[in-house]
Design a protein around this motif. Structure first.
Motif, PDB file in Angstrom:
ATOM      1  N   CYS A   1       0.797  -1.220   0.063  1.00  0.00           N
ATOM      2  CA  CYS A   1      -0.181   0.114  -0.157  1.00  0.00           C
ATOM      3  C   CYS A   1       0.779   1.170   0.045  1.00  0.00           C
ATOM      4  CB  CYS A   1      -0.931   0.007   1.314  1.00  0.00           C
ATOM      5  SG  CYS A   1      -1.992   1.373   1.189  1.00  0.00           S
ATOM      6  N   TYR A   2       0.705   2.160  -1.053  1.00  0.00           N
ATOM      7  CA  TYR A   2       1.459   3.271  -0.994  1.00  0.00           C
ATOM      8  C   TYR A   2       0.747   4.311  -0.635  1.00  0.00           C
ATOM      9  CZ  TYR A   2       4.481   0.489  -3.979  1.00  0.00           C
ATOM     10  OH  TYR A   2       5.265  -0.543  -4.622  1.00  0.00           O
ATOM     11  N   GLY A   3       1.274   5.319  -0.109  1.00  0.00           N
ATOM     12  CA  GLY A   3       0.505   6.759   0.353  1.00  0.00           C
ATOM     13  C   GLY A   3       1.087   7.959  -0.013  1.00  0.00           C
ATOM     14  N   TYR A   4       0.331   9.102   0.008  1.00  0.00           N
ATOM     15  CA  TYR A   4       0.638  10.320  -0.516  1.00  0.00           C
ATOM     16  C   TYR A   4       1.489  10.160  -1.790  1.00  0.00           C
ATOM     17  CZ  TYR A   4       1.220  10.790   4.449  1.00  0.00           C
ATOM     18  OH  TYR A   4       1.122  10.684   5.805  1.00  0.00           O
ATOM     19  N   VAL A   5       0.777   9.436  -2.735  1.00  0.00           N
ATOM     20  CA  VAL A   5       1.092   9.406  -4.169  1.00  0.00           C
ATOM     21  C   VAL A   5       0.705  10.706  -4.924  1.00  0.00           C
ATOM     22  CG1 VAL A   5       1.044   7.621  -6.191  1.00  0.00           C
ATOM     23  CG2 VAL A   5       0.530   6.955  -3.750  1.00  0.00           C
ATOM     24  N   SER A   6       1.626  11.439  -5.047  1.00  0.00           N
ATOM     25  CA  SER A   6       1.291  12.654  -5.544  1.00  0.00           C
ATOM     26  C   SER A   6       1.557  12.647  -7.256  1.00  0.00           C
ATOM     27  CB  SER A   6       1.975  13.946  -5.058  1.00  0.00           C
ATOM     28  OG  SER A   6       3.172  13.426  -5.004  1.00  0.00           O
ATOM     29  N   GLU A   7       1.422  13.934  -7.670  1.00  0.00           N
ATOM     30  CA  GLU A   7       1.606  13.752  -9.270  1.00  0.00           C
ATOM     31  C   GLU A   7       2.857  13.303  -9.655  1.00  0.00           C
ATOM     32  OE1 GLU A   7       0.759  17.583 -10.743  1.00  0.00           O
ATOM     33  OE2 GLU A   7       0.826  16.955 -12.857  1.00  0.00           O
ATOM     34  N   GLY A   8       2.910  12.504 -10.498  1.00  0.00           N
ATOM     35  CA  GLY A   8       4.313  11.737 -10.930  1.00  0.00           C
ATOM     36  C   GLY A   8       4.699  10.594 -10.151  1.00  0.00           C
ATOM     37  N   VAL A   9       4.465  10.461  -9.051  1.00  0.00           N
ATOM     38  CA  VAL A   9       4.905   9.331  -7.987  1.00  0.00           C
ATOM     39  C   VAL A   9       4.178   8.160  -8.550  1.00  0.00           C
ATOM     40  CG1 VAL A   9       5.072   8.740  -5.748  1.00  0.00           C
ATOM     41  CG2 VAL A   9       5.465  11.019  -6.327  1.00  0.00           C
ATOM     42  N   GLY A  10       2.961   8.119  -8.836  1.00  0.00           N
ATOM     43  CA  GLY A  10       2.130   7.020  -9.325  1.00  0.00           C
ATOM     44  C   GLY A  10       2.782   6.412 -10.601  1.00  0.00           C
ATOM     45  N   ALA A  11       3.227   6.942 -11.617  1.00  0.00           N
ATOM     46  CA  ALA A  11       3.758   6.796 -12.737  1.00  0.00           C
ATOM     47  C   ALA A  11       5.089   6.066 -12.310  1.00  0.00           C
ATOM     48  CB  ALA A  11       3.764   7.928 -13.603  1.00  0.00           C
ATOM     49  N   ARG A  12       5.786   6.683 -11.389  1.00  0.00           N
ATOM     50  CA  ARG A  12       7.173   6.285 -11.394  1.00  0.00           C
ATOM     51  C   ARG A  12       7.082   4.975 -10.364  1.00  0.00           C
ATOM     52  NH1 ARG A  12      11.554   8.741  -7.105  1.00  0.00           N
ATOM     53  NH2 ARG A  12      12.632   6.955  -6.851  1.00  0.00           N
ATOM     54  N   ILE A  13       6.442   4.686  -9.542  1.00  0.00           N
ATOM     55  CA  ILE A  13       6.186   3.526  -8.863  1.00  0.00           C
ATOM     56  C   ILE A  13       5.768   2.424  -9.685  1.00  0.00           C
ATOM     57  CG2 ILE A  13       4.834   2.444  -7.024  1.00  0.00           C
ATOM     58  CD1 ILE A  13       4.502   4.959  -5.438  1.00  0.00           C
ATOM     59  N   VAL A  14       4.696   2.498 -10.676  1.00  0.00           N
ATOM     60  CA  VAL A  14       4.499   1.724 -11.534  1.00  0.00           C
ATOM     61  C   VAL A  14       5.253   1.173 -12.455  1.00  0.00           C
ATOM     62  CG1 VAL A  14       3.025   1.473 -13.779  1.00  0.00           C
ATOM     63  CG2 VAL A  14       1.887   2.559 -11.460  1.00  0.00           C
ATOM     64  N   ARG A  15       6.273   2.184 -13.112  1.00  0.00           N
ATOM     65  CA  ARG A  15       7.413   1.931 -13.765  1.00  0.00           C
ATOM     66  C   ARG A  15       8.332   1.207 -13.164  1.00  0.00           C
ATOM     67  NH1 ARG A  15       7.830   7.104 -15.240  1.00  0.00           N
ATOM     68  NH2 ARG A  15       9.629   7.736 -13.761  1.00  0.00           N
ATOM     69  N   ASP A  16       8.979   1.653 -12.061  1.00  0.00           N
ATOM     70  CA  ASP A  16       9.807   0.843 -11.296  1.00  0.00           C
ATOM     71  C   ASP A  16       9.635  -0.433 -10.992  1.00  0.00           C
ATOM     72  OD1 ASP A  16      11.232   3.329 -11.487  1.00  0.00           O
ATOM     73  OD2 ASP A  16      11.342   3.901  -9.433  1.00  0.00           O
ATOM     74  N   PHE A  17       8.277  -0.635 -10.350  1.00  0.00           N
ATOM     75  CA  PHE A  17       7.812  -1.895  -9.803  1.00  0.00           C
ATOM     76  C   PHE A  17       7.635  -2.934 -10.816  1.00  0.00           C
ATOM     77  CE2 PHE A  17       4.775  -3.548  -6.439  1.00  0.00           C
ATOM     78  CZ  PHE A  17       5.759  -4.835  -6.059  1.00  0.00           C
ATOM     79  N   LEU A  18       6.748  -2.520 -11.912  1.00  0.00           N
ATOM     80  CA  LEU A  18       6.373  -3.423 -12.895  1.00  0.00           C
ATOM     81  C   LEU A  18       7.271  -3.619 -13.999  1.00  0.00           C
ATOM     82  CD1 LEU A  18       2.435  -2.569 -12.863  1.00  0.00           C
ATOM     83  CD2 LEU A  18       3.790  -3.965 -11.325  1.00  0.00           C
ATOM     84  N   VAL A  19       8.158  -2.654 -14.153  1.00  0.00           N
ATOM     85  CA  VAL A  19       9.207  -2.946 -15.306  1.00  0.00           C
ATOM     86  C   VAL A  19      10.533  -3.500 -14.478  1.00  0.00           C
ATOM     87  CG1 VAL A  19      10.432  -2.059 -17.141  1.00  0.00           C
ATOM     88  CG2 VAL A  19       8.140  -1.089 -16.740  1.00  0.00           C
ATOM     89  N   ASP A  20      10.949  -2.675 -13.729  1.00  0.00           N
ATOM     90  CA  ASP A  20      12.288  -3.165 -12.989  1.00  0.00           C
ATOM     91  C   ASP A  20      12.203  -3.805 -11.795  1.00  0.00           C
ATOM     92  OD1 ASP A  20      13.225  -1.501 -15.080  1.00  0.00           O
ATOM     93  OD2 ASP A  20      13.181   0.433 -13.998  1.00  0.00           O
ATOM     94  N   GLY A  21      11.072  -4.058 -11.419  1.00  0.00           N
ATOM     95  CA  GLY A  21      10.982  -4.966 -10.038  1.00  0.00           C
ATOM     96  C   GLY A  21      11.459  -4.476  -8.941  1.00  0.00           C
ATOM     97  N   ASP A  22      11.439  -3.043  -8.784  1.00  0.00           N
ATOM     98  CA  ASP A  22      11.691  -2.188  -7.706  1.00  0.00           C
ATOM     99  C   ASP A  22      10.513  -1.788  -6.765  1.00  0.00           C
ATOM    100  OD1 ASP A  22      12.610  -0.265  -5.851  1.00  0.00           O
ATOM    101  OD2 ASP A  22      13.487   1.264  -7.166  1.00  0.00           O
ATOM    102  N   PRO A  23      10.234  -2.077  -5.903  1.00  0.00           N
ATOM    103  CA  PRO A  23       8.633  -1.970  -5.227  1.00  0.00           C
ATOM    104  C   PRO A  23       8.883  -0.496  -4.650  1.00  0.00           C
ATOM    105  CG  PRO A  23       9.891  -3.225  -3.852  1.00  0.00           C
ATOM    106  CD  PRO A  23      10.721  -3.119  -5.002  1.00  0.00           C
ATOM    107  N   GLY A  24       9.676   0.356  -4.690  1.00  0.00           N
ATOM    108  CA  GLY A  24       9.835   1.780  -4.275  1.00  0.00           C
ATOM    109  C   GLY A  24       9.255   1.664  -2.830  1.00  0.00           C
ATOM    110  N   ILE A  25      10.055   1.374  -1.820  1.00  0.00           N
ATOM    111  CA  ILE A  25       9.654   0.990  -0.476  1.00  0.00           C
ATOM    112  C   ILE A  25       9.583   2.439   0.229  1.00  0.00           C
ATOM    113  CG2 ILE A  25       9.976  -1.300  -0.052  1.00  0.00           C
ATOM    114  CD1 ILE A  25      12.705  -0.505   1.156  1.00  0.00           C
ATOM    115  N   GLU A  26      10.187   3.308  -0.381  1.00  0.00           N
ATOM    116  CA  GLU A  26      10.427   4.899   0.152  1.00  0.00           C
ATOM    117  C   GLU A  26       8.942   5.313   0.284  1.00  0.00           C
ATOM    118  OE1 GLU A  26      11.880   3.683  -2.685  1.00  0.00           O
ATOM    119  OE2 GLU A  26      12.187   5.488  -3.905  1.00  0.00           O
ATOM    120  N   PHE A  27       8.057   4.987  -0.774  1.00  0.00           N
ATOM    121  CA  PHE A  27       6.637   5.410  -0.896  1.00  0.00           C
ATOM    122  C   PHE A  27       5.538   4.703  -0.342  1.00  0.00           C
ATOM    123  CE2 PHE A  27       8.884   6.836  -4.912  1.00  0.00           C
ATOM    124  CZ  PHE A  27       8.972   8.356  -4.552  1.00  0.00           C
ATOM    125  N   ALA A  28       6.069   3.381   0.349  1.00  0.00           N
ATOM    126  CA  ALA A  28       5.126   2.496   0.726  1.00  0.00           C
ATOM    127  C   ALA A  28       4.644   2.869   2.127  1.00  0.00           C
ATOM    128  CB  ALA A  28       5.768   0.877   1.027  1.00  0.00           C
TER     129      ALA A  28
END
Lengths: 213, 638
Positions: B91-118
């Motif tokens: 679960c990610y919080g404070y997903v402001s503009e640009g962050v959502g796309a970045r999490i999706v890109r990092d997580f689903l393409v590169d396998g980086d779950p972006g824990i700093e936003f979790a």
């Protein structure tokens, strides 16, 4: 079926299911009231909040207009608690009633004067300032003068008008702005009022009065 | 009955099988959930959806993207959950503009779950803590909110796949008395505010003579600061629908209504859709699940009067009359809508019903306190860090709720009071913080459970002003029918206004108490009977603030406009900055001969702009109370 109840130590008989207020009044026991009407048996308005009495077995004062009598009921119409509550309700009403007894057509035949006398209350509020609403007097009808600043919102005129087959007046607005008025707020003279005078007979406080000829 | 029930079970099994298949299919691809209840939308959830949709398209990813309701973490909105194979759901919080796309890109393409936003993971794992590892999660016990924010409220299959409508099937196999007995022995109390035992209400209605009976869901939530019912309706409408159908089954109703305020357009839309889907699935309408049980539910939109949340006024408004309460008894359970026996239950009350039918009365009684079993759902608002919805067992203390679930007071300020129960409730101070949350304890402390609005107040909140605010609300919402409420609250409001202007007298406090006591005793309906509570509780716990206003013309919290003045501290003013001068809308600020800024008190409209504009490294603008302190300071300077 008749039941026997005791009000202020006096035993009276009343038809079962009659509201306590009417049972008391029919037996010469006065309980202050403004809004109650005998014909509204289903759902009394219970809005003026002046007919409080204390009934044995009830934790708090109850309105007599909403309580059907039951066998053996013991009622006190003026316990200290009731008196304080009625005094507070009456003072609130008087803080929103334009007091002008000397020039009022209801002088001497006014329910507010009667309540004040029966319960030894002041007509002029003691602790509360008067809340003015500055509503204009409507004397546009042929025979009737309506002064909304005197109105206590008991609804008797509305019922009388309806029983006359007219329904010219009704309640409008909410909260402190609540007022008896005509449909669309037009003056009585333009409302289809036929000046039958039923509202004047019904009004307990002189808010509706006949024009002086 | 038994033949009907086996038909129902078979029909339901078929529904559930199909629903489960589609539910599992969702997880075959990465699944992204965006919390888009009203709270999420206000924080930009729809833009986030759009952003993710575009990003997914740009990257040519194959994912399932769903709009869901609210999990209760409103403070962190917009909130997003991603289910990705090989990872726990995050679960990610404070997903402001640009962050959502970045999490999706990092997580689903590169396998980086972006824990700093979790915020947290939803299931135990070795990578990330889950919500239950935090104080909030430790206290929370989700019954009603269990699936909120995790299922698509617009898809009945999600509700069915997670066990929804199974309780209805069970209830169809039970006699009405049996259902009523379960609810009675569960000890469930109405969550609309008064805490009346639900089972007894149902039993009264069931025993009332007459073949035409009704059930109504009261979703006319109107307390300032309360949003529990809205969130439930937006996040899991079928739960409420199922509860209402079971209520109808128990009392023998021929029709159900959901009375929801029109100011909740999203909730209205989602209930309407839920009802339609339930009808199409054979769970609502004629011969439900093939049995001989019929009930339909209609949506009724309230027109905005707060008092219509009171049950007799609600009925009046449904009958086309002005929304004005009437004397009780008769209670609606005996004579309600169209003078027929009617059960009216709050959204949250009905939401417990399917769970109690499913898991039994003993399970429900094992949660919460003895006299108030179950959980309490609170809308945390005001000066608390983690605003949002929290579901905690009854008996949790206010301190735990505010400091652990809500993470304490925002901006390092000092706690002053907590306002519970909206305009009917009261303000409780620090010393009442160990009060357990249940119907009876809160009433004893001078507040009220109410429907669950909880507003946290800090040192900047003036208690007289808070009392005035709530009384202004009830006074405006009073229907005007009965003397005490119509005129009594008006007098009280006038007195409070005089006090907040510094023109009160000490006797006014006693007069307020006197009026309040009489209004509580004499009013016709619950609105008037509880309207004085905010005033009584603030006088009880914060009398010294009233006295400061009256005796010294001073507002200790520097909130009452008439009792404060803005002043620029000469030794703090930077002189060459001019930020305040530019911010002032009325040109009240000028430079003196030393280029120090000075406020012309005659011109100042106390709008707060200069205080906001003054750069934080100077903090030169201050508020002083009483206002004459400014003149004294200026004189002292000369």
């Amino acid at each position: 079926m008749e039941v026997t109840i005791t009000i202020d130590g006096k035993q009276i008989k009343a038809r079962k299911g009659t509201m306590l207020l009417w049972a008391a009044l029919d037996n010469g026991i006065y309980i202050p009231h403004l809004c109650a009407a005998r014909e509204e048996t289903e759902s009394p308005p219970a809005s003026c909040r002046l007919c409080f009495v204390e009934v044995e077995g009830y934790p708090a004062p109850v309105t007599a207009c909403t309580l059907p009598v039951a066998e053996g009921m013991v009622v006190n119409t003026s316990s200290e608690r009731v008196n304080r509550l009625v005094a507070a309700g009456f003072e609130l009403i008087m803080s929103n009633h334009r007091l002008d007894c000397k020039n009022c057509p209801a002088n001497g035949n006014c329910e507010l004067q009667r309540i004040a006398k029966a319960r030894k209350l002041r007509l002029k509020p003691k602790n509360l300032p008067v809340l003015h609403r500055d509503l204009p007097v409507d004397d546009s009808a042929e025979n009737i003068v309506y002064d909304p600043s005197k109105c206590v919102l008991c609804g008797r005129c509305i019922r009388a008008c309806r029983n006359h087959g007219q329904s010219v007046v009704g309640f409008a607005r909410r909260g402190f702005e609540r007022v008896v008025t005509t449909c669309g707020d037009v003056p009585l003279g333009e409302s289809g009022c036929d000046s039958c005078g039923e509202c004047v007979k019904a009004c307990p406080v002189g808010a509706m009065s006949l024009k002086k000829k | 009955m038994s033949k009907g029930s086996s038909t129902a079970k078979a029909a339901y099994a078929k529904l559930q099988e199909a629903a489960r298949q589609n539910w599992e299919k969702l997880r075959e691809k990465p699944l992204i959930l965006v919390g888009a209840a009203t709270c999420g939308r206000a924080a930009g959830a729809l833009q986030l959806m759009e952003e993710i949709r575009n990003e997914v398209q740009r990257l040519g990813l194959d994912v399932n993207l769903l709009e869901v309701g609210c999990m209760g973490h409103c403070y962190a909105e917009p909130v997003m959950v991603i289910y990705n194979e090989g990872f726990p759901p995050i679960c990610y919080g404070y997903v402001s503009e640009g962050v959502g796309a970045r999490i999706v890109r990092d997580f689903l393409v590169d396998g980086d779950p972006g824990i700093e936003f979790a915020l947290a993971a939803l299931e135990p794992n070795e990578m990330l803590p889950t919500f239950t590892d935090f104080p909030r999660g430790m206290h929370e016990k989700k019954i009603v909110m269990e699936h909120c924010g995790l299922i698509d409220p617009q898809n009945i299959e999600h509700y069915i796949a997670t066990g929804g409508y199974a309780s209805l099937v069970k209830a169809l196999d039970m006699a009405p008395e049996e259902i009523i007995n379960v609810i009675k022995s569960s000890g469930l109390r109405g969550r609309g505010g008064a805490g009346f035992p639900t089972g007894i209400k149902w039993e009264t209605c069931y025993n009332a003579p007459g073949s035409e009976k009704f059930v109504i869901c009261n979703a006319d939530e109107g307390d300032p600061g309360a949003f529990m019912d809205r969130t439930i309706l937006e996040s899991n409408p079928h739960l409420v629908v199922e509860g209402l159908i079971i209520a109808a089954r128990a009392v023998g109703a021929i029709k159900g209504y959901i009375y929801v305020r029109a100011e909740y357009p999203l909730a209205v839309q989602r209930i309407a859709l839920a009802l339609q889907q339930a009808r199409e699935a054979g769970l609502l309408g004629q011969s439900i699940l093939g049995t001989n049980f019929n009930i339909d539910i209609e949506l009724f939109q309230g027109s905005g009067a707060f008092v219509c949340g009171e049950e007799t006024a609600l009925i009046a408004s449904m009958e086309g009359k002005p929304g004005i309460p009437r004397h009780r008894p008769p209670f609606p359970a005996v004579s309600g809508l169209w003078s027929k026996p009617t059960v009216i239950n709050n959204v949250k009350t009905l939401s417990y019903i399917p769970h109690i039918i499913n898991k039994g009365a003993d399970w429900f009684k094992s949660i919460g306190s003895e006299k108030s079993p179950g959980t309490a759902i609170f809308a945390l608002a005001g000066k608390v860090v983690n605003t949002g919805l929290a579901e905690v067992p009854m008996g949790t203390t206010l301190r735990e709720l505010i400091y652990e679930v809500g993470s304490g007071i925002a901006n390092g300020k000092k706690f002053k009071a907590v306002q519970i129960g909206g305009p009917s409730g009261g303000c409780l101070p620090e010393e009442a913080m160990d009060t357990p949350i249940d119907f009876d304890s809160l009433t004893k402390a001078g507040a009220m459970m109410g429907s669950g609005g909880l507003v946290v107040l800090d040192e900047d909140d003036c208690m007289v002003e808070i009392a005035r605010y709530f009384l202004d609300f009830t006074q405006k919402e009073s229907c005007g029918k009965c003397t005490f409420c119509r005129l009594g609250t008006k007098h009280m409001l006038d007195i409070l206004e005089i006090i907040t202007k510094g023109k009160g007298r000490l006797e006014d406090i006693d007069l307020l108490v006197e009026l309040a006591t009489k209004i509580k005793e004499g009013s016709l309906c619950g609105l008037g009977k509880t309207a004085p509570n905010p005033v009584l509780s603030t006088i009880r716990y914060f009398r010294e603030e009233y006295e400061a206003h009256i005796n010294e013309g001073r507002c200790p919290s520097l909130m009452c406009k008439d009792l404060i003045a803005y002043y620029i501290l000469p030794d703090k003013c930077e002189r060459s900055c001019d930020a305040c001068v530019g911010s002032c809308p009325v040109e009240a600020i000028y430079s003196n001969e030393d280029r120090i800024k000075v406020i012309d008190q005659e011109k100042c409209v106390k709008c707060d702009s200069c205080m906001v504009a003054c750069p934080p490294q100077y903090k030169a603008v201050v508020k002083l109370s009483p206002p004459h302190l400014v003149a004294e300071r200026e004189k002292g300077k000369e």
